[in-house]
Design a protein around this motif. Structure first.
Motif, PDB file in Angstrom:
ATOM      1  N   LEU A   1      64.119 -79.377 -39.849  1.00  0.00           N
ATOM      2  CA  LEU A   1      64.027 -79.007 -41.258  1.00  0.00           C
ATOM      3  C   LEU A   1      63.558 -77.574 -41.447  1.00  0.00           C
ATOM      4  O   LEU A   1      64.013 -76.876 -42.361  1.00  0.00           O
ATOM      5  N   GLU A   2      62.657 -77.111 -40.590  1.00  0.00           N
ATOM      6  CA  GLU A   2      62.116 -75.766 -40.752  1.00  0.00           C
ATOM      7  C   GLU A   2      63.191 -74.693 -40.623  1.00  0.00           C
ATOM      8  O   GLU A   2      63.122 -73.654 -41.295  1.00  0.00           O
TER       9      GLU A   2
ATOM     10  N   VAL B   1      56.540 -83.467 -45.420  1.00  0.00           N
ATOM     11  CA  VAL B   1      57.018 -82.424 -46.330  1.00  0.00           C
ATOM     12  C   VAL B   1      55.844 -81.620 -46.883  1.00  0.00           C
ATOM     13  O   VAL B   1      55.881 -80.385 -46.941  1.00  0.00           O
TER      14      VAL B   1
ATOM     15  N   LEU C   1      57.449 -77.816 -46.648  1.00  0.00           N
ATOM     16  CA  LEU C   1      58.910 -77.748 -46.647  1.00  0.00           C
ATOM     17  C   LEU C   1      59.377 -77.719 -48.103  1.00  0.00           C
ATOM     18  O   LEU C   1      59.677 -78.739 -48.714  1.00  0.00           O
ATOM     19  N   ASN C   2      59.442 -76.526 -48.649  1.00  0.00           N
ATOM     20  CA  ASN C   2      59.562 -76.346 -50.086  1.00  0.00           C
ATOM     21  C   ASN C   2      60.955 -76.580 -50.650  1.00  0.00           C
ATOM     22  O   ASN C   2      61.112 -76.723 -51.861  1.00  0.00           O
ATOM     23  N   LYS C   3      61.976 -76.614 -49.796  1.00  0.00           N
ATOM     24  CA  LYS C   3      63.341 -76.754 -50.303  1.00  0.00           C
ATOM     25  C   LYS C   3      63.829 -78.204 -50.341  1.00  0.00           C
ATOM     26  O   LYS C   3      64.955 -78.458 -50.762  1.00  0.00           O
ATOM     27  N   ILE C   4      62.983 -79.133 -49.914  1.00  0.00           N
ATOM     28  CA  ILE C   4      63.385 -80.540 -49.957  1.00  0.00           C
ATOM     29  C   ILE C   4      63.238 -81.055 -51.377  1.00  0.00           C
ATOM     30  O   ILE C   4      62.146 -81.083 -51.943  1.00  0.00           O
TER      31      ILE C   4
ATOM     32  N   ASP D   1      64.876 -74.771 -44.004  1.00  0.00           N
ATOM     33  CA  ASP D   1      63.930 -74.445 -45.066  1.00  0.00           C
ATOM     34  C   ASP D   1      63.592 -72.958 -45.094  1.00  0.00           C
ATOM     35  O   ASP D   1      63.335 -72.385 -46.163  1.00  0.00           O
ATOM     36  N   ASN D   2      63.610 -72.321 -43.934  1.00  0.00           N
ATOM     37  CA  ASN D   2      63.236 -70.906 -43.838  1.00  0.00           C
ATOM     38  C   ASN D   2      64.403 -69.945 -44.060  1.00  0.00           C
ATOM     39  O   ASN D   2      64.196 -68.733 -44.074  1.00  0.00           O
TER      40      ASN D   2
END
Length: 238
Positions: free
Chosen positions: A37-38, A65, A70-73, A41-42
């Motif tokens: 995920l990172e 999260v 993980l701000n885009k989830i 997300d980055n």
């Protein structure tokens, strides 16, 4: 919009993990799913992420999260009876949040060695052709058993192995999934197989060989070794 559906709905029977599904196994204290995920997300090119998770592990996924910021989830949704059904749940969630003409990248939660360049290539090719299947060259010979008992051996030079991400226009892949559900088909092995079945044109890129799916203990050891290589590159510059 460029969005990602991360499939993390498997139980990981081939990993022989009793305590946790494979996507939540940890390396250096961090779950495999978080490594995956990172990367997305980055990346500035990614606008949002949908995670498809085993129902009983959704609260734990929410904790991850928050812990790893993980701000885009935008949503964590429950998986289905099959992998195909789980991806459909993820795509349906994506359609609730994003326009139908968005680009959607479908990726395995247990492919943590995906790199930013491959993601960017996927987005660019979907913009150009409407699809992108990340592949690697076949390095061994395929032997295909046919219905009449004979064997067919395709040319290795003409053979590719499909991996992930597999990327499409959101409305196109949703239409294929909905057709499959109407016809009672729930066993497509992946999205490119489904799209091919329904006559959609597919485009490919060659991705990195290290972009493996962590399915067995051996895969986990490869992942651990590759992460050590990446750490050494940061420290020593090689």
């Amino acid at each position: 919009m460029n969005i990602v559906v991360i499939f993390a709905g498997g139980s990981g029977k081939r990993m022989n993990s009793v305590a946790k599904p494979k996507q939540f196994l940890e390396l250096n204290g961090k779950p495999i799913i978080v490594y995956t995920l990172e990367v997305f997300d980055n990346l500035l090119d990614i606008d949002g992420i949908i995670v498809v998770c085993i129902e009983g592990w959704i609260p734990y996924m929410h904790k991850l999260v928050k812990k790893y910021e993980l701000n885009k989830i935008v949503e964590v949704v429950c998986g289905g009876e099959t992998g195909q059904d789980s991806i459909y749940h993820g795509l349906s969630a994506a359609a609730r949040h994003y326009p139908a003409d968005s680009i959607v990248l479908i990726h395995d939660g247990v492919r943590p060695l995906i790199d930013e360049g491959t993601i960017i290539e996927n987005i660019a090719l979907v913009k150009k052709t409407g699809s992108c299947i990340t592949c690697v060259p076949a390095v061994e010979t395929f032997v295909v058993s046919q219905q009449d008992g004979s064997l067919f051996i395709p040319s290795r030079a003409d053979s590719l192995i499909a991996r992930a991400p597999q990327s499409f226009i959101l409305k196109d892949i949703l239409e294929a999934h909905e057709s499959a559900r109407i016809e009672g088909k729930h066993d497509f092995i992946d999205c490119c197989t489904m799209m091919s079945y329904y006559g959609r044109k597919l485009s490919t890129i060659i991705g990195p060989m290290e972009n493996i799916k962590i399915t067995t203990p051996t895969d986990f050891f490869v992942f651990r070794a590759m992460e050590q290589v990446h750490e050494n590159q940061q420290i020593f510059g090689f």
